[in-house]
Design a protein around this motif. Structure first.
Motif, PDB file in Angstrom:
ATOM      1  N   ASP A  72       3.314 -16.925  12.737  1.00  0.00           N
ATOM      2  CA  ASP A  72       2.805 -15.686  12.154  1.00  0.00           C
ATOM      3  C   ASP A  72       3.941 -14.752  11.715  1.00  0.00           C
ATOM      4  OD1 ASP A  72       0.336 -16.655  12.719  1.00  0.00           O
ATOM      5  OD2 ASP A  72      -0.081 -15.314  14.408  1.00  0.00           O
ATOM      6  N   PHE A  73       5.051 -14.828  12.439  1.00  0.00           N
ATOM      7  CA  PHE A  73       6.184 -13.974  12.064  1.00  0.00           C
ATOM      8  C   PHE A  73       6.625 -14.234  10.629  1.00  0.00           C
ATOM      9  CE2 PHE A  73       6.711 -13.859  16.707  1.00  0.00           C
ATOM     10  CZ  PHE A  73       6.897 -12.504  16.909  1.00  0.00           C
ATOM     11  N   ALA A  74       6.640 -15.530  10.259  1.00  0.00           N
ATOM     12  CA  ALA A  74       7.089 -15.887   8.918  1.00  0.00           C
ATOM     13  C   ALA A  74       6.154 -15.321   7.867  1.00  0.00           C
ATOM     14  CB  ALA A  74       7.169 -17.407   8.790  1.00  0.00           C
ATOM     15  N   VAL A  75       4.856 -15.333   8.184  1.00  0.00           N
ATOM     16  CA  VAL A  75       3.898 -14.800   7.224  1.00  0.00           C
ATOM     17  C   VAL A  75       4.076 -13.286   7.092  1.00  0.00           C
ATOM     18  CG1 VAL A  75       1.450 -14.625   6.633  1.00  0.00           C
ATOM     19  CG2 VAL A  75       2.297 -16.646   7.833  1.00  0.00           C
ATOM     20  N   LEU A  76       4.294 -12.625   8.234  1.00  0.00           N
ATOM     21  CA  LEU A  76       4.517 -11.178   8.201  1.00  0.00           C
ATOM     22  C   LEU A  76       5.754 -10.851   7.364  1.00  0.00           C
ATOM     23  CD1 LEU A  76       3.576  -8.398   9.255  1.00  0.00           C
ATOM     24  CD2 LEU A  76       5.067  -8.731  11.230  1.00  0.00           C
ATOM     25  N   ALA A  77       6.823 -11.619   7.593  1.00  0.00           N
ATOM     26  CA  ALA A  77       8.051 -11.379   6.833  1.00  0.00           C
ATOM     27  C   ALA A  77       7.811 -11.590   5.340  1.00  0.00           C
ATOM     28  CB  ALA A  77       9.150 -12.315   7.330  1.00  0.00           C
ATOM     29  N   ALA A  78       7.044 -12.634   5.037  1.00  0.00           N
ATOM     30  CA  ALA A  78       6.746 -12.915   3.631  1.00  0.00           C
ATOM     31  C   ALA A  78       5.900 -11.799   3.028  1.00  0.00           C
ATOM     32  CB  ALA A  78       6.019 -14.250   3.519  1.00  0.00           C
ATOM     33  N   PHE A  79       4.977 -11.272   3.827  1.00  0.00           N
ATOM     34  CA  PHE A  79       4.122 -10.195   3.329  1.00  0.00           C
ATOM     35  C   PHE A  79       4.963  -8.956   3.003  1.00  0.00           C
ATOM     36  CE2 PHE A  79       1.406  -6.448   4.086  1.00  0.00           C
ATOM     37  CZ  PHE A  79       0.472  -6.664   3.099  1.00  0.00           C
ATOM     38  N   TYR A  80       5.887  -8.625   3.910  1.00  0.00           N
ATOM     39  CA  TYR A  80       6.766  -7.483   3.632  1.00  0.00           C
ATOM     40  C   TYR A  80       7.487  -7.704   2.307  1.00  0.00           C
ATOM     41  CZ  TYR A  80       6.317  -5.924   8.544  1.00  0.00           C
ATOM     42  OH  TYR A  80       5.858  -5.466   9.746  1.00  0.00           O
ATOM     43  N   LYS A  81       7.941  -8.937   2.070  1.00  0.00           N
ATOM     44  CA  LYS A  81       8.677  -9.230   0.835  1.00  0.00           C
ATOM     45  C   LYS A  81       7.791  -9.041  -0.390  1.00  0.00           C
ATOM     46  CE  LYS A  81      12.262 -12.406   2.375  1.00  0.00           C
ATOM     47  NZ  LYS A  81      12.652 -13.814   2.443  1.00  0.00           N
ATOM     48  N   VAL A  82       6.540  -9.527  -0.271  1.00  0.00           N
ATOM     49  CA  VAL A  82       5.615  -9.370  -1.395  1.00  0.00           C
ATOM     50  C   VAL A  82       5.456  -7.890  -1.732  1.00  0.00           C
ATOM     51  CG1 VAL A  82       3.199  -9.606  -2.114  1.00  0.00           C
ATOM     52  CG2 VAL A  82       4.338 -11.487  -0.940  1.00  0.00           C
ATOM     53  N   ILE A  83       5.247  -7.096  -0.685  1.00  0.00           N
ATOM     54  CA  ILE A  83       5.009  -5.669  -0.910  1.00  0.00           C
ATOM     55  C   ILE A  83       6.256  -5.014  -1.529  1.00  0.00           C
ATOM     56  CG2 ILE A  83       4.502  -3.469   0.226  1.00  0.00           C
ATOM     57  CD1 ILE A  83       2.126  -5.395   0.052  1.00  0.00           C
ATOM     58  N   GLU A  84       7.414  -5.375  -0.995  1.00  0.00           N
ATOM     59  CA  GLU A  84       8.646  -4.803  -1.539  1.00  0.00           C
ATOM     60  C   GLU A  84       8.826  -5.181  -3.004  1.00  0.00           C
ATOM     61  OE1 GLU A  84      11.916  -5.963   1.029  1.00  0.00           O
ATOM     62  OE2 GLU A  84      12.086  -3.858   1.661  1.00  0.00           O
ATOM     63  N   LYS A  85       8.500  -6.411  -3.298  1.00  0.00           N
ATOM     64  CA  LYS A  85       8.704  -6.896  -4.652  1.00  0.00           C
ATOM     65  C   LYS A  85       7.700  -6.260  -5.612  1.00  0.00           C
ATOM     66  CE  LYS A  85       9.706 -11.087  -7.189  1.00  0.00           C
ATOM     67  NZ  LYS A  85       9.724 -12.538  -7.197  1.00  0.00           N
ATOM     68  N   ARG A  86       6.476  -6.144  -5.150  1.00  0.00           N
ATOM     69  CA  ARG A  86       5.422  -5.639  -6.031  1.00  0.00           C
ATOM     70  C   ARG A  86       5.496  -4.124  -6.211  1.00  0.00           C
ATOM     71  NH1 ARG A  86       2.568  -5.264  -9.316  1.00  0.00           N
ATOM     72  NH2 ARG A  86       0.437  -5.091  -8.601  1.00  0.00           N
ATOM     73  N   GLN A  87       6.035  -3.409  -5.233  1.00  0.00           N
ATOM     74  CA  GLN A  87       6.095  -1.941  -5.299  1.00  0.00           C
ATOM     75  C   GLN A  87       4.720  -1.335  -5.593  1.00  0.00           C
ATOM     76  OE1 GLN A  87       8.622   0.384  -4.617  1.00  0.00           O
ATOM     77  NE2 GLN A  87       9.370  -1.450  -3.587  1.00  0.00           N
ATOM     78  N   LEU A  88       3.735  -1.750  -4.800  1.00  0.00           N
ATOM     79  CA  LEU A  88       2.404  -1.143  -4.907  1.00  0.00           C
ATOM     80  C   LEU A  88       2.481   0.278  -4.366  1.00  0.00           C
ATOM     81  CD1 LEU A  88       0.434  -4.131  -3.344  1.00  0.00           C
ATOM     82  CD2 LEU A  88       0.682  -3.639  -5.772  1.00  0.00           C
ATOM     83  N   GLU A  89       1.535   1.101  -4.763  1.00  0.00           N
ATOM     84  CA  GLU A  89       1.475   2.430  -4.159  1.00  0.00           C
ATOM     85  C   GLU A  89       1.077   2.263  -2.699  1.00  0.00           C
ATOM     86  OE1 GLU A  89      -1.030   4.920  -6.483  1.00  0.00           O
ATOM     87  OE2 GLU A  89       0.309   4.886  -8.201  1.00  0.00           O
ATOM     88  N   HIS A  90       1.819   2.920  -1.830  1.00  0.00           N
ATOM     89  CA  HIS A  90       1.658   2.708  -0.398  1.00  0.00           C
ATOM     90  C   HIS A  90       0.212   2.902   0.064  1.00  0.00           C
ATOM     91  CE1 HIS A  90       3.706   3.340   3.790  1.00  0.00           C
ATOM     92  NE2 HIS A  90       2.788   2.411   3.805  1.00  0.00           N
ATOM     93  N   GLU A  91      -0.411   3.979  -0.411  1.00  0.00           N
ATOM     94  CA  GLU A  91      -1.751   4.316   0.087  1.00  0.00           C
ATOM     95  C   GLU A  91      -2.833   3.377  -0.454  1.00  0.00           C
ATOM     96  OE1 GLU A  91       0.022   6.112  -1.947  1.00  0.00           O
ATOM     97  OE2 GLU A  91      -1.191   6.868  -3.621  1.00  0.00           O
ATOM     98  N   LYS A  92      -2.461   2.583  -1.457  1.00  0.00           N
ATOM     99  CA  LYS A  92      -3.461   1.676  -2.044  1.00  0.00           C
ATOM    100  C   LYS A  92      -3.495   0.327  -1.334  1.00  0.00           C
ATOM    101  CE  LYS A  92      -4.493   4.587  -5.307  1.00  0.00           C
ATOM    102  NZ  LYS A  92      -3.800   4.648  -6.601  1.00  0.00           N
ATOM    103  N   ILE A  93      -2.560   0.136  -0.408  1.00  0.00           N
ATOM    104  CA  ILE A  93      -2.527  -1.117   0.333  1.00  0.00           C
ATOM    105  C   ILE A  93      -3.495  -1.017   1.507  1.00  0.00           C
ATOM    106  CG2 ILE A  93      -1.080  -2.643   1.740  1.00  0.00           C
ATOM    107  CD1 ILE A  93       1.333  -1.410   0.143  1.00  0.00           C
ATOM    108  N   VAL A  94      -4.407  -1.977   1.608  1.00  0.00           N
ATOM    109  CA  VAL A  94      -5.319  -1.998   2.748  1.00  0.00           C
ATOM    110  C   VAL A  94      -5.195  -3.352   3.434  1.00  0.00           C
ATOM    111  CG1 VAL A  94      -7.697  -1.756   3.525  1.00  0.00           C
ATOM    112  CG2 VAL A  94      -6.920  -0.489   1.541  1.00  0.00           C
ATOM    113  N   THR A  95      -4.838  -3.342   4.706  1.00  0.00           N
ATOM    114  CA  THR A  95      -4.761  -4.596   5.453  1.00  0.00           C
ATOM    115  C   THR A  95      -5.923  -4.660   6.429  1.00  0.00           C
ATOM    116  OG1 THR A  95      -3.316  -3.593   7.099  1.00  0.00           O
ATOM    117  CG2 THR A  95      -2.252  -4.740   5.275  1.00  0.00           C
ATOM    118  N   LEU A  96      -6.563  -5.815   6.470  1.00  0.00           N
ATOM    119  CA  LEU A  96      -7.764  -5.979   7.278  1.00  0.00           C
ATOM    120  C   LEU A  96      -7.683  -7.288   8.034  1.00  0.00           C
ATOM    121  CD1 LEU A  96     -10.165  -5.142   4.342  1.00  0.00           C
ATOM    122  CD2 LEU A  96      -9.615  -3.585   6.203  1.00  0.00           C
ATOM    123  N   ALA A  97      -8.403  -7.366   9.141  1.00  0.00           N
ATOM    124  CA  ALA A  97      -8.431  -8.604   9.903  1.00  0.00           C
ATOM    125  C   ALA A  97      -9.622  -8.618  10.832  1.00  0.00           C
ATOM    126  CB  ALA A  97      -7.143  -8.761  10.712  1.00  0.00           C
ATOM    127  N   GLY A  98      -9.934  -9.816  11.298  1.00  0.00           N
ATOM    128  CA  GLY A  98     -10.975  -9.978  12.308  1.00  0.00           C
ATOM    129  C   GLY A  98     -10.344 -10.027  13.682  1.00  0.00           C
TER     130      GLY A  98
END
Lengths: 347, 646
Positions: A72-98
């Protein structure tokens, strides 16, 4: 007026239903539309300061509680990279889980988000995605959450093709509750608690999801970069499923030695380049559902990469179209006029 | 109303009709009436609901009070079915204990429902299908070859389809109804379909209207007209429609559901209507998906609705627990039916009260409201939305089969004062936001709202600290549990104490909730006419209860809840159980019943005053054997506790 909230929604996101999230875009900077303030709200209107670049630091929250060595750590690290690369607006990011180990994911991301109940995160995410086209909905879960208790929702979420990106971290076992069998546990998987005897790994899930939603498989150790490479489709349209094969740290040695990936070269899917070369004949057409099935049926650990992609319209687009045609018929009447008109017919 | 025949005005002409056999007189003498109960009994595919609904709509349009009552068989197609319309010039609160006018399409309709016709009432029967016992002189018999005349009038391949409209024409003539208005209603109803369908319907109506009913009946009836004083036009709809439109007025624009009787029609209405308002209603893959979608909508900033009947609510229970924990506003409609399990899917019961109050896991406080009438279905939706938003909590709306399907006319709501603007507040916020601040009632910031210190809230089902982060701290769990409970105590402070109807003090206070409002109020009226010191209160806010009920209870010798559920192991209906727990008051008792039918006024009085009131006849619409007699009406007395606990 339309009730669909579209604060600072760029034309591109609305009109082009197939945006490649991986391409770098300048973040939209338009402030929230003033009209979206609820009348009588006591929240002070404040001037928006300029935005800083969204860094990994800004989106990092609690320290992950996963076991050392967990995929899971690798996925988290990859997710951070995606977000950094995409430069989405911070407040528009919604993370959800069960519920599950991997479903603790939102706690480790600093952003709007929710930690929901076991197996039902797909419909929760669907509601958010349908009501708020301005948001980027990221959903995280494991094989138990996605393929077992939430199997029905995965199937129908894919059928409805609702805009969201769903990362399924598949470690073939229920980790949080201490190693019970999951739907993807291989046959012969035994441990001290309930004796597991289940379908072979990788056999069940891709078939369940055969239709419609995009499907991408990565391996947490070696191929996770695939997820953030230019070829990966982390797009804004439809439901995309990313299944991450992981190895739980304590995964029984017997299984590991028997059929694991250890020491074996992981194979990537070679996608068609449409270049009319003889080699291209052998490459995989990601729009070919039948071919995707064949690939998904390969014995464990199978192949990695993009299995299937479809341009079927998302439910978001269909609902939006329906609202537009319905609104057109009402001649743009106000809510009050509409309901009055309805009551007039009941007199 | 009272025990005497419902047709009360006039010079005793009603009695003249009594036991007068079919006569030859051609002139119909007019007779003024204030109130009439008309029961149409046939099979479910005969369209008697359609004919009955026309009568109800017409009554609403003509400023009359109206209430309907129907039973539908729980079969896929066919089976006996009734539709009952009560039209009154004054206040109509219940659908009527007895019919003044029974229309029997078949022999079984005649046999099953004759007991429901009051003495002196008129039996209108299809002489092609029914052979009544004309020796029974209690009733007036009017035989009309309905089937034959309908086929004759319409010809073609329609066979007897249209006999419902033919009967509507007959009734219009007998009750001197406005045939132009009815024709207009028929045209409106079938507008959009093939013109030939409208023409056929109008032909059937005309044939019934033109039937020389003077050959078999001595008079026609005319409803007295009392102009309404409110000055507002009347609208006519059923409870599910009222609830759906109430939600729209309350600014609910998103929702999700799954089909189940009798909730489905709310879902269908919202699915059709919400896109007009820019909203979305999703029919989900299952009940769990539906409640989750609705919670997704709510979390995103738009208060949403989901709903079901009891079995579906059970499936949603886990997610509702999450909504309590995460403090997400949500409206959950439970249109109750007979349970448990599939139970009596098309009958009425109020047996989901405890499910609504307690049905989840852990300590999961939520709000429960109950609609008292069709009109109240509209306003309760607005109240539910107000509470859900203000207290960021799940709110149940309890309705039931009888409210869902019955049609009433009520004053058009003043929409310009009621409409709520549903937009979420996405204004950027300063930092330091705590989603679960212990010092105040939670108000979440919807996603998409920029928070300037860059610290974003995470909400969830794990016990959390004020920032939403998971915690196992015993102190925090105690504090957060209290926070979730105390906000509803706060709500209880602002709920108005219900007004007492009837005697303000005396022997008996009836306490009701939900659709029993009408029969309970009629029972109070009838009881007082018979010298009883009796009053009633009706609870719209069932959980939390308003403060101050104990002061009302103190004015009466005993407090009796009237409920359509079982007396349970300990001898008390579900509301009575709650009230006894809350007030530790032994004088709280209950009258309960479980026959799947709405309360008749006499049943209530029979239960409250055993032996004092005329015994209820063992009548049951389509299940003559399933006794609806006095043995079903239980007063939970002290001895039953002794028996129960042993």
């Amino acid at each position: 007026m339309s009730m669909l909230p579209a604060p600072s929604l760029s034309n591109k996101e609305l009109v082009n239903d197939d945006v490649d999230l991986m391409s770098e875009t300048t973040p939209t900077t338009s402030p929230v539309a003033a009209g979206n303030r609820q009348s009588g709200s006591d929240s002070p209107a404040i001037a928006e300061p300029p935005r800083e670049k969204l860094t990994k630091k800004a989106i990092t929250a609690d320290l992950p509680t996963w076991c050392p060595g967990c995929g899971d750590f690798a996925v988290l690290a990859a997710f951070y990279k995606v977000i950094e690369k995409r430069q989405l607006e911070h407040e528009k990011i919604v993370t959800l889980a069960g519920i599950g180990c991997s479903s603790r994911f939102p706690y480790f991301v600093n952003g709007h988000g929710a930690h929901y109940i076991h197996g039902r995160a797909v419909p929760l995410a669907s509601g958010i995605s349908l009501a708020r086209p301005d948001l980027h909905v990221f959903l995280f879960g494991g094989d138990g959450d996605g393929f077992s208790i939430g199997g029905n929702h995965l199937d129908h979420g894919a059928r409805k093709n609702i805009n969201m990106t769903y990362f399924i971290m598949d470690n073939f076992v229920y980790g949080l509750t201490k190693k019970q069998t999951s739907p993807t546990s291989p046959i012969g998987f035994k441990q001290d608690r309930p004796h597991g005897r289940n379908r072979s790994a990788g056999e069940s899930d891709e078939k369940i999801d055969r239709r419609r939603g995009d499907l991408h498989r990565a391996h947490s150790r070696r191929k996770v970069n695939h997820m953030i490479s230019d070829r990966a489709r982390v797009r804004s349209s439809g439901l995309q499923r990313h299944r991450m094969l992981e190895r739980m740290r304590d995964f029984p040695r017997r299984v590991r030695s028997g059929q694991s990936e250890e020491g074996r070269q992981l194979r990537s899917i070679q996608e068609k380049k449409w270049d009319n070369t003889p080699e291209d004949e052998l490459r995989h057409d990601v729009t070919d559902e039948l071919a995707a099935h064949k690939l998904a049926s390969l014995p464990f650990p199978g192949v990695f990469g993009v299995f299937y992609e479809t341009d079927r319209p998302s439910k978001n687009a269909l609902e939006k179209k329906w609202i537009e045609t319905t609104r057109e018929k009402t001649g743009g009447a106000s809510d009050l006029e509409l309901l009055k008109k309805t009551f007039d017919r009941m007199k | 109303m009272n025990e005497t025949p419902v047709v009360t005005k006039g010079d005793g002409a009603t009695a003249a009709a009594t036991s007068t056999p079919v006569s030859e007189r051609a002139d119909l003498r007019p007779e003024n009436i204030r109130d009439a109960v008309i029961r149409l009994a046939g099979n479910s595919q005969d369209g008697i609901q359609t004919a009955g609904a026309f009568l109800a709509r017409l009554a609403g349009r003509s400023d009359h009070d109206v209430m309907t009552y129907m039973t539908i068989p729980a079969t896929i197609s066919g089976g006996p079915s009734i539709f009952q319309v009560r039209i009154g010039s004054g206040e109509v609160l219940s659908a009527g204990d007895e019919a003044d006018f029974l229309v029997a399409f078949y022999q079984h309709s005649y046999q099953d429902h004759l007991d429901f016709l009051r003495e002196g009432g008129v039996l209108l029967y299809d002489s092609d299908n029914v052979e009544p016992n004309l020796d029974d002189k209690r009733f007036v018999y009017v035989g009309v070859p309905i089937t034959g005349l309908t086929v004759e009038a319409l010809g073609g391949t329609a066979k007897d389809k249209g006999k419902n409209i033919f009967v509507l024409g007959l009734i219009a003539k007998i009750f001197n109804l406005d045939d132009d208005k009815l024709k207009k209603l028929i045209s409106e109803k079938f507008a959009g379909k093939d013109q030939s369908i409208v023409n056929t319907a109008l032909m059937a109506f005309q044939a019934g209207y033109a039937y020389p009913v003077g050959n078999v009946l001595t008079k026609h009836y005319r409803f007295e007209h009392f102009p309404k004083t409110s000055g507002r036009a009347q609208i006519t709809m059923d409870g599910n429609q009222a609830l759906a439109y109430g939600l729209i007025a309350a600014g609910v624009r998103y929702g999700a559901g799954y089909p189940i009787t009798p909730w489905s029609s709310i879902m269908e209405t919202l699915r059709r209507e919400l896109p007009k308002y820019g909203g979305i209603f999703v029919q989900a893959e299952d009940e769990l998906g539906a409640v989750s979608l609705a919670l997704g909508f709510s979390y995103s900033g738009y208060l949403a609705v989901t709903g079901s009947a009891g079995p579906g609510i059970s499936l949603k229970a886990e997610a509702i627990g999450w909504a309590s924990m995460a403090e997400i506003p949500l409206i959950v409609c439970n249109i109750q039916r007979g349970g448990p399990s599939t139970g009596l899917p098309t009958n009425v019961e109020q047996s989901d009260l405890h499910q609504a109050i307690f049905g989840s896991h852990g300590d999961s406080p939520r709000v429960v409201l109950a609609a008292a009438s069709v009109e109240d279905c509209f306003y309760i939706a607005i109240e539910a939305a107000r509470i859900a938003r203000k207290y960021s909590t799940p709110v149940f709306i309890l309705s039931d089969t009888s409210l869902a399907t019955r049609i009433e006319a009520f004053d058009e709501p003043d929409l310009s004062k009621l409409m709520v603007d549903p937009k979420p507040d996405l204004t950027p916020r300063e930092g330091g936001f705590k989603p679960y601040d212990l010092e105040r009632i939670t108000q979440h910031i919807p996603p998409g709202t920029r928070i300037l210190d860059g610290k974003y809230p995470l909400i969830g089902g794990l016990e959390h600290d004020e920032m939403g982060h998971p915690t196992g701290s015993p102190k925090l769990h105690m504090a957060m549990t209290a926070k979730r409970r105390n906000k509803l105590r706060k709500l209880a402070e602002e709920i108005p104490v219900p007004e007492v109807f009837g005697d303000q003090e005396g022997d008996t206070l009836l306490v009701g909730w939900g659709s029993t409002y009408g029969p309970i109020h009629d029972a109070v009226k009838m009881g007082r006419e018979h010298g009883e010191k009796i009053g009633a209160i009706h609870l719209r806010h069932v959980h939390p209860l308003p403060n101050g009920l104990e002061k009302i209870f103190a004015n009466f010798e005993r407090v009796v809840t009237v409920e359509m559920n079982d007396q349970g192991l300990y001898g008390f209906g579900q509301l009575a159980t709650i009230l006894r727990a809350r007030y530790c008051e032994p004088k709280i008792q209950s009258v309960t019943k479980t026959d799947g039918l709405t309360f008749r006024v006499k049943e209530i009085l029979q239960g409250v005053f055993p032996g004092k009131f005329v015994s209820v006849r063992g009548y049951s619409p389509n299940r003559p054997v399933s006794g609806n007699g006095e043995q079903d009406v239980d007063v939970a007395r002290a001895e039953s506790i002794e028996q129960g606990v042993g």
